[in-house]
Scaffold this active site. Structure first.
Site, PDB file in Angstrom:
ATOM      1  N   ALA A  78      -3.678   5.802  14.823  1.00 42.16           N
ATOM      2  CA  ALA A  78      -2.456   5.006  14.667  1.00 42.16           C
ATOM      3  C   ALA A  78      -2.799   3.555  14.365  1.00 42.16           C
ATOM      4  O   ALA A  78      -2.206   2.930  13.475  1.00 42.16           O
ATOM      5  CB  ALA A  78      -1.597   5.107  15.916  1.00 42.16           C
ATOM      6  N   TYR A  79      -3.748   3.010  15.094  1.00 43.81           N
ATOM      7  CA  TYR A  79      -4.153   1.620  14.875  1.00 43.81           C
ATOM      8  C   TYR A  79      -4.722   1.448  13.467  1.00 43.81           C
ATOM      9  O   TYR A  79      -4.358   0.511  12.752  1.00 43.81           O
ATOM     10  CB  TYR A  79      -5.186   1.213  15.929  1.00 43.81           C
ATOM     11  N   SER A  80      -5.601   2.358  13.061  1.00 42.87           N
ATOM     12  CA  SER A  80      -6.209   2.270  11.733  1.00 42.87           C
ATOM     13  C   SER A  80      -5.160   2.366  10.639  1.00 42.87           C
ATOM     14  O   SER A  80      -5.174   1.589   9.677  1.00 42.87           O
ATOM     15  CB  SER A  80      -7.251   3.381  11.564  1.00 42.87           C
ATOM     16  N   SER A 103      -1.916   1.707  10.894  1.00 43.46           N
ATOM     17  CA  SER A 103      -1.030   0.537  10.907  1.00 43.46           C
ATOM     18  C   SER A 103      -1.681  -0.649  10.212  1.00 43.46           C
ATOM     19  O   SER A 103      -1.028  -1.376   9.450  1.00 43.46           O
ATOM     20  CB  SER A 103      -0.650   0.175  12.346  1.00 43.46           C
ATOM     21  N   LYS A 104      -2.971  -0.843  10.430  1.00 42.06           N
ATOM     22  CA  LYS A 104      -3.656  -1.986   9.834  1.00 42.06           C
ATOM     23  C   LYS A 104      -3.912  -1.769   8.345  1.00 42.06           C
ATOM     24  O   LYS A 104      -3.889  -2.734   7.560  1.00 42.06           O
ATOM     25  CB  LYS A 104      -4.957  -2.271  10.580  1.00 42.06           C
TER      26      LYS A 104
END
Length: 250
Positions: A156-158, A160-161
């Site tokens: 999710a973090y990857s 989103s960025k």
């Protein structure tokens, strides 16, 4: 510390009450800007505002960047308090959890995308019109090396960025013939409170990829972001700036 020329500039900084956002605010104030701090926590904002008020004009708004109505109201209040908006730095973000994709909690996925990606869409959508009024602006969005390479167990973090990088490239091209510049910075590991939500294993994985063998500091990223928000950053837009201790090689 070299002072930047931000005299008279008016900046909104999301996630401005702590971590990187707080460091950006301090650097901007020391360089002559006035600042509106945005955070979801009123108590944290009060503490940060008191700590920074001796450096210059500080306003603060409780804003949930995942909620467009909250962002729109915050932008209106910040513009009134500062007399306009020239700079937007999107530092608000959450890490999520470190688990394989097939175990990733659905509600956490949604929360990470809502804050890290949709939040930046919301702030840019609400604040760009204020910048257009004076045909001048500097937008800096904080992404991550994870958005360029993808970190395992951080889907999710990857994602989103990576989305923040694409959004900024698109926005930069849209605004290229105006006086507004939009760029994105991709740090590796910066030592902030966000790391409290990241496992030691994940931190070790990220550090192992950094030739310098250490985390970056908030002062180091503040120096680069400050320049990106200055008038001198005039011929870069839709660009990706790395701050990775040697990790980025392309």
């Amino acid at each position: 510390m070299n002072k930047l020329d931000l005299n008279g500039k008016r900046a909104v900084i999301t996630g401005g009450a702590r971590g990187m956002g707080f460091a950006f605010a301090k650097r901007f104030l020391e360089s002559g800007a006035s600042v509106a701090l945005w955070d979801i926590s009123g108590d944290t904002l009060d503490t940060a505002t008191k700590a920074l008020s001796s450096f210059g004009q500080v306003s603060s708004q409780v804003v949930n960047v995942a909620d467009y109505a909250s962002v729109e109201a915050g932008a209106k209040e910040a513009a009134q308090a500062l007399g306009g908006i020239d700079i937007l730095v999107n530092a608000a973000g959450i890490a999520g959890v470190n688990v394989p994709l097939d175990e990733y909690p659905l509600e956490t996925w949604t929360a990470v995308i809502d804050v890290n990606l949709n939040g930046i869409f919301h702030t840019c959508r609400a604040i760009v019109p204020y910048m257009k009024q004076g045909d001048y602006g500097r937008i800096v969005n904080i992404a991550s090396m994870a958005g360029k390479e993808g970190n395992p167990n951080a889907s999710a973090y990857s994602v989103s960025k990576a989305g923040v990088i694409g959004l900024t490239k698109s926005l930069g091209k849209e605004l290229a013939t105006s006086g507004i510049r939009a760029n994105v910075i991709c740090p590796a590991v910066i030592k902030t409170e966000m790391l409290d939500d990241v496992t030691e294993e994940q931190i070790g994985y990220m550090l192992a990829k950094i030739p310098m063998g250490r985390m970056g500091t908030v002062d180091e990223i503040s120096a680069m972001v400050g320049w990106m928000c200055s008038e001198e950053c005039s011929y870069s837009t839709g660009a990706v700036f790395d701050l990775s201790g040697g990790r980025a090689t392309y």
